[in-house]
Design a protein around this motif. Sequence first.
Motif, PDB file in Angstrom:
ATOM      1  N   LEU A   1      32.345 -39.286 -26.115  1.00  0.00           N
ATOM      2  CA  LEU A   1      31.091 -38.670 -26.044  1.00  0.00           C
ATOM      3  C   LEU A   1      30.540 -38.790 -24.713  1.00  0.00           C
ATOM      4  CD1 LEU A   1      29.367 -40.521 -29.212  1.00  0.00           C
ATOM      5  CD2 LEU A   1      29.791 -38.408 -28.741  1.00  0.00           C
ATOM      6  N   HIS A   2      30.817 -39.885 -23.990  1.00  0.00           N
ATOM      7  CA  HIS A   2      30.509 -39.795 -22.576  1.00  0.00           C
ATOM      8  C   HIS A   2      31.037 -38.828 -21.627  1.00  0.00           C
ATOM      9  CE1 HIS A   2      29.180 -41.709 -18.772  1.00  0.00           C
ATOM     10  NE2 HIS A   2      30.355 -41.602 -18.178  1.00  0.00           N
ATOM     11  N   ARG A   3      32.380 -38.188 -22.004  1.00  0.00           N
ATOM     12  CA  ARG A   3      33.084 -37.377 -21.369  1.00  0.00           C
ATOM     13  C   ARG A   3      32.247 -35.997 -21.623  1.00  0.00           C
ATOM     14  NH1 ARG A   3      37.688 -40.171 -22.126  1.00  0.00           N
ATOM     15  NH2 ARG A   3      38.106 -38.984 -24.170  1.00  0.00           N
ATOM     16  N   GLN A   4      32.119 -35.915 -23.106  1.00  0.00           N
ATOM     17  CA  GLN A   4      31.437 -34.624 -23.765  1.00  0.00           C
ATOM     18  C   GLN A   4      30.087 -34.481 -22.972  1.00  0.00           C
ATOM     19  OE1 GLN A   4      31.776 -34.865 -27.798  1.00  0.00           O
ATOM     20  NE2 GLN A   4      33.705 -34.189 -27.853  1.00  0.00           N
ATOM     21  N   GLY A   5      29.166 -35.669 -22.916  1.00  0.00           N
ATOM     22  CA  GLY A   5      27.946 -35.821 -22.324  1.00  0.00           C
ATOM     23  C   GLY A   5      27.853 -35.188 -20.905  1.00  0.00           C
ATOM     24  N   SER A   6      28.968 -35.480 -20.173  1.00  0.00           N
ATOM     25  CA  SER A   6      29.321 -35.080 -18.764  1.00  0.00           C
ATOM     26  C   SER A   6      29.435 -33.387 -18.877  1.00  0.00           C
ATOM     27  CB  SER A   6      30.185 -35.877 -18.254  1.00  0.00           C
ATOM     28  OG  SER A   6      30.096 -37.284 -18.130  1.00  0.00           O
ATOM     29  N   LYS A   7      30.387 -33.128 -19.777  1.00  0.00           N
ATOM     30  CA  LYS A   7      30.420 -31.719 -19.628  1.00  0.00           C
ATOM     31  C   LYS A   7      29.327 -30.952 -20.312  1.00  0.00           C
ATOM     32  CE  LYS A   7      35.451 -32.071 -20.937  1.00  0.00           C
ATOM     33  NZ  LYS A   7      36.467 -31.643 -21.741  1.00  0.00           N
TER      34      LYS A   7
ATOM     35  N   GLY B   1      26.325 -31.840 -19.634  1.00  0.00           N
ATOM     36  CA  GLY B   1      25.353 -31.846 -18.550  1.00  0.00           C
ATOM     37  C   GLY B   1      25.476 -30.708 -17.489  1.00  0.00           C
ATOM     38  N   SER B   2      26.913 -30.725 -17.286  1.00  0.00           N
ATOM     39  CA  SER B   2      27.068 -29.489 -16.337  1.00  0.00           C
ATOM     40  C   SER B   2      27.067 -27.899 -17.003  1.00  0.00           C
ATOM     41  CB  SER B   2      28.625 -29.879 -16.042  1.00  0.00           C
ATOM     42  OG  SER B   2      29.534 -29.650 -17.123  1.00  0.00           O
TER      43      SER B   2
ATOM     44  N   LYS C   1      24.655 -27.526 -19.124  1.00  0.00           N
ATOM     45  CA  LYS C   1      23.316 -27.305 -19.090  1.00  0.00           C
ATOM     46  C   LYS C   1      22.599 -26.869 -17.719  1.00  0.00           C
ATOM     47  CE  LYS C   1      19.027 -29.674 -20.431  1.00  0.00           C
ATOM     48  NZ  LYS C   1      18.446 -31.054 -21.041  1.00  0.00           N
ATOM     49  N   ARG C   2      23.132 -27.623 -16.712  1.00  0.00           N
ATOM     50  CA  ARG C   2      22.852 -27.189 -15.398  1.00  0.00           C
ATOM     51  C   ARG C   2      23.152 -25.724 -15.054  1.00  0.00           C
ATOM     52  NH1 ARG C   2      24.525 -32.392 -14.209  1.00  0.00           N
ATOM     53  NH2 ARG C   2      26.663 -31.614 -13.534  1.00  0.00           N
ATOM     54  N   LYS C   3      24.352 -25.264 -15.664  1.00  0.00           N
ATOM     55  CA  LYS C   3      24.712 -23.823 -15.376  1.00  0.00           C
ATOM     56  C   LYS C   3      23.767 -22.803 -16.140  1.00  0.00           C
ATOM     57  CE  LYS C   3      29.813 -24.754 -14.428  1.00  0.00           C
ATOM     58  NZ  LYS C   3      31.160 -24.433 -14.995  1.00  0.00           N
ATOM     59  N   LEU C   4      23.351 -23.313 -17.340  1.00  0.00           N
ATOM     60  CA  LEU C   4      22.377 -22.474 -18.008  1.00  0.00           C
ATOM     61  C   LEU C   4      21.153 -22.469 -17.333  1.00  0.00           C
ATOM     62  CD1 LEU C   4      23.413 -23.826 -21.746  1.00  0.00           C
ATOM     63  CD2 LEU C   4      23.958 -21.474 -20.717  1.00  0.00           C
ATOM     64  N   LYS C   5      20.730 -23.513 -16.832  1.00  0.00           N
ATOM     65  CA  LYS C   5      19.498 -23.551 -16.124  1.00  0.00           C
ATOM     66  C   LYS C   5      19.389 -22.534 -14.871  1.00  0.00           C
ATOM     67  CE  LYS C   5      17.521 -28.041 -17.431  1.00  0.00           C
ATOM     68  NZ  LYS C   5      17.311 -29.377 -16.638  1.00  0.00           N
ATOM     69  N   SER C   6      20.616 -22.761 -14.245  1.00  0.00           N
ATOM     70  CA  SER C   6      20.582 -21.646 -12.980  1.00  0.00           C
ATOM     71  C   SER C   6      20.593 -20.287 -13.545  1.00  0.00           C
ATOM     72  CB  SER C   6      21.868 -21.934 -12.116  1.00  0.00           C
ATOM     73  OG  SER C   6      23.039 -22.038 -13.137  1.00  0.00           O
TER      74      SER C   6
ATOM     75  N   PHE D   1      24.421 -24.599 -30.461  1.00  0.00           N
ATOM     76  CA  PHE D   1      24.988 -26.079 -30.505  1.00  0.00           C
ATOM     77  C   PHE D   1      24.726 -26.585 -29.207  1.00  0.00           C
ATOM     78  CE2 PHE D   1      28.684 -28.656 -29.453  1.00  0.00           C
ATOM     79  CZ  PHE D   1      28.393 -29.519 -30.565  1.00  0.00           C
ATOM     80  N   GLY D   2      24.557 -25.876 -28.047  1.00  0.00           N
ATOM     81  CA  GLY D   2      24.583 -26.231 -26.942  1.00  0.00           C
ATOM     82  C   GLY D   2      23.080 -27.142 -26.774  1.00  0.00           C
ATOM     83  N   SER D   3      22.097 -26.831 -27.347  1.00  0.00           N
ATOM     84  CA  SER D   3      20.942 -27.618 -27.405  1.00  0.00           C
ATOM     85  C   SER D   3      21.114 -29.102 -28.154  1.00  0.00           C
ATOM     86  CB  SER D   3      19.700 -27.045 -28.092  1.00  0.00           C
ATOM     87  OG  SER D   3      20.054 -26.609 -29.174  1.00  0.00           O
ATOM     88  N   GLU D   4      22.044 -28.946 -29.261  1.00  0.00           N
ATOM     89  CA  GLU D   4      22.091 -30.218 -30.032  1.00  0.00           C
ATOM     90  C   GLU D   4      23.241 -31.133 -29.257  1.00  0.00           C
ATOM     91  OE1 GLU D   4      24.193 -31.357 -34.488  1.00  0.00           O
ATOM     92  OE2 GLU D   4      23.854 -29.476 -33.719  1.00  0.00           O
TER      93      GLU D   4
END
Length: 507
Positions: free
Chosen positions: A176-182, A184-185, A187-192, A209-212
């Motif tokens: 989950l920690h690794r998935q959370g890092s991915k 997060g990245s 999400k940042r790309k989506l924001k950009s 699924f990305g928001s979940e």
Amino acid sequence: MRAAAGVVSVALVLAAACLRGALLQSAGAAGQRRPFFERLRRLEAQFRQFQAVTLTHFQETGENYNLSLNLNTKVDQLLQKQERLQLVANGSRASTQEELHRLQTWVKKLERKGEKQALRIRALEEAWEEQKQQEQQESRLSNLTQELESHREDFRDVAIRQQSLQKTLQSLQDLLHRQGSKLGSIKRKLKSLKQKEALPSPWTAAHPFGSEEASQAAGGQSPTLKKLRAKHHQLGGRLEAPAERGPLLGQVASHLQVDPGPASSPQTPTEEPPGPAKVPVGEKPPGGTRKPGTRCNVGAMLVFPNASTQNFAAFQPSLQTSLLELSLCSWVRTSARYLGTILSYATEENDNKLVLHGRDAAPRNAIHFVIGDPTFRELPVGAVLDGRWHHACVIWSSLQGRYWFYLDRRLASLGTNFRKGYEIPPHGSLLLGQDQDVLGGGFESSESFVGLLAGFAMWDRALLPGEVSSIALGEGLPCGTVLTLANVSMLSGSVRKVDCTCLEHCL
């Protein structure tokens, strides 16, 4: 009396002779008076007969007088004999009364002994019944122990499974920690991308699924993690349930406690999850039984070097009030083949009001706990006869009619229907080391205590099991002591008192 009779007879003879002469002289002159002389002759004949009768009577009277004298002598002799016989009879009557009194005393003693023997037989029967009940309880305890062992195996299996589940949860947390890092990245790309394009991205519309996943990265839990944690809590509840069944099962459950798992928020792999510390399976928890040599808060010790009737310790004054409950605790050490008498409390009414009586006779692995002779119970003390320190506590309650015997913090014996409602009176003679057959005496060397007594104390209440355990662990005496070794007023014979804080510093 004989002389008087002779004089009278002589006078009569002389009178007859004179009368006859006078008559002869006047015969010639008065021939005509011949009838008169005939009469005189007849009178003389009658007088002679009277004389013979009188002499016979006097002789009989003399003989009767002699006979009366002999009778008086015989009567005196008989009276003397009667007096002697009366004295002998009085002596025999006194001796007979003494013998009867002795016989009555012996009969009373025999009756008392018979009653004591009957009571002892009854007490033995009750003790035998209690022994049978105790054996049944021991069999039940053995069955419970076997069941407990089987439950322990089950608990170990559950602990192993829980450890495997914890490892699985840890690996899921890392994932989950690794998935959370991915995420997060991503999400940042989506924001950009959103900042570059005003219209919504078709990629995000196609993949909600990305928001979940982002919410999970922010602190949520996936359905799989929720299921695993629910199962973990279920297993944890099963482990904690036996603790509510009793202290023994609770100890087993404490061996199997493990961490409940990490918190819901993501953590780094090197961070320890919250929860109690892990205890390896099969390892004993801290706070186990310490060696007897490390027990402190003892205070003082009495040394009884040999089996002598002169060796004892006395309390004066002893009990100031009557007792309906009592507790006796002491450290004991002996190298003899028997324990001997620890304590005896006697009054003028009864020499066995309270006794812990042992002697050099079979059975040597037990002592008698006596309250109000002849009722007693046997306490097993075979484990004490090894030359080492042992802690013993005897507790009795008149309100419940029960007693408990603890040896080294373990309940070695218990019983019911023992002197219920009985009251131990005050102001008696309380001794350590000897059994009193009479008030303050009547000792026997075979009943003497030989060894060491340390930390002796008496309470006028029934101690709780936790208090007995705290004394045996050297944590001090509970409040409310009635007597301790500090109250010993006299040491007799070769008994010595030694101050020692801990048992390891005692002799």
